[in-house]
Design a protein around this motif. Structure first.
Motif, PDB file in Angstrom:
ATOM      1  N   HIS A 111       1.102  -1.549   0.308  1.00 41.25           N
ATOM      2  CA  HIS A 111      -0.478   0.109  -0.060  1.00 41.25           C
ATOM      3  C   HIS A 111       0.516   1.180  -0.051  1.00 41.25           C
ATOM      4  O   HIS A 111       0.304   2.041  -0.116  1.00 41.25           O
ATOM      5  CB  HIS A 111      -0.678  -0.449   1.366  1.00 41.25           C
ATOM      6  N   GLU A 112       1.858   1.130   0.218  1.00 39.14           N
ATOM      7  CA  GLU A 112       3.318   2.461  -0.109  1.00 39.14           C
ATOM      8  C   GLU A 112       3.495   2.454  -1.302  1.00 39.14           C
ATOM      9  O   GLU A 112       4.893   2.948  -1.469  1.00 39.14           O
ATOM     10  CB  GLU A 112       4.254   2.168   0.901  1.00 39.14           C
ATOM     11  N   GLY A 113       3.367   1.520  -2.107  1.00 45.54           N
ATOM     12  CA  GLY A 113       3.951   1.313  -3.346  1.00 45.54           C
ATOM     13  C   GLY A 113       5.310   0.774  -3.056  1.00 45.54           C
ATOM     14  O   GLY A 113       5.913   0.642  -4.510  1.00 45.54           O
ATOM     15  N   ASP A 114       5.674  -0.058  -2.437  1.00 44.10           N
ATOM     16  CA  ASP A 114       6.577  -0.875  -2.498  1.00 44.10           C
ATOM     17  C   ASP A 114       6.458  -2.304  -2.920  1.00 44.10           C
ATOM     18  O   ASP A 114       5.855  -2.815  -2.670  1.00 44.10           O
ATOM     19  CB  ASP A 114       7.355  -0.787  -0.938  1.00 44.10           C
ATOM     20  N   VAL A 115       7.584  -3.329  -4.018  1.00 45.46           N
ATOM     21  CA  VAL A 115       7.602  -3.928  -3.986  1.00 45.46           C
ATOM     22  C   VAL A 115       7.948  -5.168  -2.896  1.00 45.46           C
ATOM     23  O   VAL A 115       8.958  -5.491  -2.496  1.00 45.46           O
ATOM     24  CB  VAL A 115       8.529  -4.624  -5.316  1.00 45.46           C
ATOM     25  N   ALA A 116       6.810  -5.775  -2.632  1.00 49.49           N
ATOM     26  CA  ALA A 116       6.783  -6.630  -1.447  1.00 49.49           C
ATOM     27  C   ALA A 116       7.238  -8.219  -2.072  1.00 49.49           C
ATOM     28  O   ALA A 116       7.657  -8.958  -0.899  1.00 49.49           O
ATOM     29  CB  ALA A 116       5.661  -6.775  -0.431  1.00 49.49           C
ATOM     30  N   GLY A 117       6.764  -8.883  -3.054  1.00 56.58           N
ATOM     31  CA  GLY A 117       7.035  -9.870  -3.681  1.00 56.58           C
ATOM     32  C   GLY A 117       6.944 -10.321  -5.211  1.00 56.58           C
ATOM     33  O   GLY A 117       6.766  -8.813  -5.813  1.00 56.58           O
ATOM     34  N   LYS A 118       8.008 -10.674  -5.571  1.00 58.85           N
ATOM     35  CA  LYS A 118       8.354 -10.860  -6.968  1.00 58.85           C
ATOM     36  C   LYS A 118       8.176 -11.929  -7.648  1.00 58.85           C
ATOM     37  O   LYS A 118       9.080 -13.055  -6.936  1.00 58.85           O
ATOM     38  CB  LYS A 118       9.188 -10.437  -7.995  1.00 58.85           C
ATOM     39  N   TYR A 119       7.227 -12.914  -9.050  1.00 60.30           N
ATOM     40  CA  TYR A 119       7.341 -14.282  -8.940  1.00 60.30           C
ATOM     41  C   TYR A 119       7.092 -14.690 -10.016  1.00 60.30           C
ATOM     42  O   TYR A 119       6.072 -13.612 -10.528  1.00 60.30           O
ATOM     43  CB  TYR A 119       6.235 -14.857  -8.159  1.00 60.30           C
ATOM     44  N   VAL A 120       7.883 -15.215 -11.236  1.00 63.59           N
ATOM     45  CA  VAL A 120       8.569 -15.488 -12.163  1.00 63.59           C
ATOM     46  C   VAL A 120       7.656 -17.280 -12.769  1.00 63.59           C
ATOM     47  O   VAL A 120       8.264 -18.206 -11.542  1.00 63.59           O
ATOM     48  CB  VAL A 120      10.261 -15.851 -12.536  1.00 63.59           C
ATOM     49  N   LYS A 121       7.318 -16.776 -13.779  1.00 66.34           N
ATOM     50  CA  LYS A 121       6.339 -18.319 -13.712  1.00 66.34           C
ATOM     51  C   LYS A 121       7.135 -19.168 -14.135  1.00 66.34           C
ATOM     52  O   LYS A 121       7.776 -18.996 -14.788  1.00 66.34           O
ATOM     53  CB  LYS A 121       5.034 -17.987 -14.843  1.00 66.34           C
ATOM     54  N   LYS A 122       6.835 -20.441 -13.260  1.00 64.97           N
ATOM     55  CA  LYS A 122       7.227 -21.286 -13.079  1.00 64.97           C
ATOM     56  C   LYS A 122       7.369 -22.076 -14.047  1.00 64.97           C
ATOM     57  O   LYS A 122       7.820 -22.873 -15.057  1.00 64.97           O
ATOM     58  CB  LYS A 122       7.868 -22.283 -11.959  1.00 64.97           C
ATOM     59  N   ASN A 123       5.779 -23.756 -14.240  1.00 65.94           N
ATOM     60  CA  ASN A 123       5.538 -24.426 -15.162  1.00 65.94           C
ATOM     61  C   ASN A 123       4.578 -23.718 -15.806  1.00 65.94           C
ATOM     62  O   ASN A 123       3.593 -22.875 -16.113  1.00 65.94           O
ATOM     63  CB  ASN A 123       4.060 -24.793 -14.216  1.00 65.94           C
ATOM     64  N   LEU A 124       5.406 -23.206 -17.391  1.00 69.32           N
ATOM     65  CA  LEU A 124       4.830 -22.813 -18.553  1.00 69.32           C
ATOM     66  C   LEU A 124       3.373 -23.941 -19.105  1.00 69.32           C
ATOM     67  O   LEU A 124       4.192 -25.779 -19.164  1.00 69.32           O
ATOM     68  CB  LEU A 124       6.016 -22.250 -19.799  1.00 69.32           C
ATOM     69  N   TRP A 125       2.762 -23.663 -19.675  1.00 75.25           N
ATOM     70  CA  TRP A 125       1.406 -24.116 -20.431  1.00 75.25           C
ATOM     71  C   TRP A 125       2.035 -24.370 -22.143  1.00 75.25           C
ATOM     72  O   TRP A 125       3.061 -23.928 -22.695  1.00 75.25           O
ATOM     73  CB  TRP A 125       0.564 -23.262 -20.749  1.00 75.25           C
ATOM     74  N   GLY A 126       1.704 -25.437 -22.781  1.00 75.81           N
ATOM     75  CA  GLY A 126       2.677 -25.995 -24.008  1.00 75.81           C
ATOM     76  C   GLY A 126       3.060 -24.606 -24.555  1.00 75.81           C
ATOM     77  O   GLY A 126       3.677 -23.985 -25.184  1.00 75.81           O
ATOM     78  N   PRO A 127       1.709 -24.106 -25.449  1.00 74.15           N
ATOM     79  CA  PRO A 127       2.172 -22.964 -26.049  1.00 74.15           C
ATOM     80  C   PRO A 127       3.007 -21.531 -25.545  1.00 74.15           C
ATOM     81  O   PRO A 127       3.823 -20.945 -26.618  1.00 74.15           O
ATOM     82  CB  PRO A 127       1.212 -22.179 -25.701  1.00 74.15           C
ATOM     83  N   GLU A 128       3.554 -21.679 -24.278  1.00 73.29           N
ATOM     84  CA  GLU A 128       3.960 -20.659 -23.808  1.00 73.29           C
ATOM     85  C   GLU A 128       5.661 -20.929 -24.055  1.00 73.29           C
ATOM     86  O   GLU A 128       6.419 -20.276 -24.108  1.00 73.29           O
ATOM     87  CB  GLU A 128       3.601 -20.641 -22.324  1.00 73.29           C
ATOM     88  N   ARG A 129       5.378 -21.876 -23.592  1.00 71.48           N
ATOM     89  CA  ARG A 129       7.669 -22.677 -24.061  1.00 71.48           C
ATOM     90  C   ARG A 129       7.970 -22.014 -25.370  1.00 71.48           C
ATOM     91  O   ARG A 129       9.601 -22.215 -25.236  1.00 71.48           O
ATOM     92  CB  ARG A 129       7.631 -24.201 -24.558  1.00 71.48           C
TER      93      ARG A 129
END
Length: 295
Positions: A111-129
């Motif tokens: 709520h103060e505009g700070d990044v508290a967490g970041k996640y990069v997608k791990k399990n890619l759906w077939g067409p995303e790979r």
């Protein structure tokens, strides 16, 4: 007693490649949520670009990820609300291969505009790979936020119970899942059996994950015009009760719901999933059981 957390799930139809239009629409929903006292607003996956990776301009638009991350940080601070802005596809130059890597990233902005967490997608759906780079063997992190311990997953990650187990082993009580999941993601054989197979998949899995992990699941999916395969079904799901709220398959919209965190404590007292995972005799000694690794 445990607190009550007020959450808004926002179901959008992202216009392909229209970043500013889609951001402004999302911002209007978020401002409305903030005016209702919402503590956390969650948007769908690919909400800025839609999923159009073969469009010639797609990669170039992904170069603007820092601009829109900052816009959401400014909006969170302006409104005093936590935001998970769906996912933002980031373009990063891989110097070794001399090519761009695209990462599908979810951020938790406080709520103060700070990044508290970041996640990069791990399990890619077939067409995303063909287009995206996943996070591979990176651990699933749990983040301390103003609403408690939170984990984040993205779309197809929902199909992997291991991801949830790793997050609850780290103490997550709320798991947030931005999604771009369509009915026509099912193959021809499945659609022949049941045209709504993917909707059944989502409803079953979201309920199961909430029960089997004694957690709340905040699921924000894309919506869209009828006949275009959008599944919608954005919802907040908890053990004992299932979906506290659920949006329809096509319409854009927002639903605000109170999560009574005591439900999670009561569910854990009943099912004792977390205490089993933390016990010295836990027999599923997979890598994702962090507590077991420390014993």
């Amino acid at each position: 007693m445990a607190p009550i957390v007020k959450v808004a799930v926002i179901q959008l139809h992202p216009k392909p490649m229209q970043l500013e239009h889609n951001f402004n629409k999302a911002a209007n929903f978020i401002r409305s949520a903030a005016s209702q006292g919402v503590e956390l607003a969650v948007l769908p996956e690919y909400h800025l670009t839609n999923w159009k990776p073969k469009e010639p301009s797609f990669v170039g638009l992904c170069d603007q990820w820092e601009v829109y991350l900052q816009k959401y940080r400014d909006l969170a601070k302006e409104c005093g609300i936590c935001i998970v802005p769906g996912t933002i596809v980031e373009s990063h130059r891989d110097a070794d291969k001399e090519e761009d890597r695209l990462l599908n990233v979810a951020y938790f902005i406080d709520h103060e505009g700070d990044v508290a967490g970041k996640y990069v997608k791990k399990n890619l759906w077939g067409p995303e790979r063909e287009h995206l780079t996943g996070s591979g063997r990176d651990v699933h992190e749990v983040f301390d936020t103003p609403i408690g311990k939170v984990g984040m997953l993205i779309c197809w990650d929902l199909a992997f119970p291991e991801a949830f187990r790793e997050l609850i082993a780290g103490g997550a009580k709320i798991i947030i899942i931005p999604t771009f999941w369509k009915l026509d993601d099912c193959n021809e054989a499945g659609l022949k059996q049941n045209p709504s197979a993917e909707a059944l998949f989502l409803d079953c899995m979201l309920t199961a994950r909430a029960f089997e992990n004694t957690c709340a699941v905040v699921f924000a999916n894309a919506g869209g015009p009828p006949g275009h395969g959008y599944a919608g079904l954005s919802q907040v799901t908890v053990p004992f009760l299932g979906a506290l709220t659920k949006l329809g398959g096509c319409a854009e919209g927002m639903s605000v719901v109170d999560i009574d965190m005591q439900i999670l404590e009561d569910a854990e007292e009943n099912y004792q999933v977390r205490s089993d995972i933390a016990s010295p005799g836990w027999h599923y000694d997979y890598r994702h059981s962090k507590m077991n690794e420390r014993l």
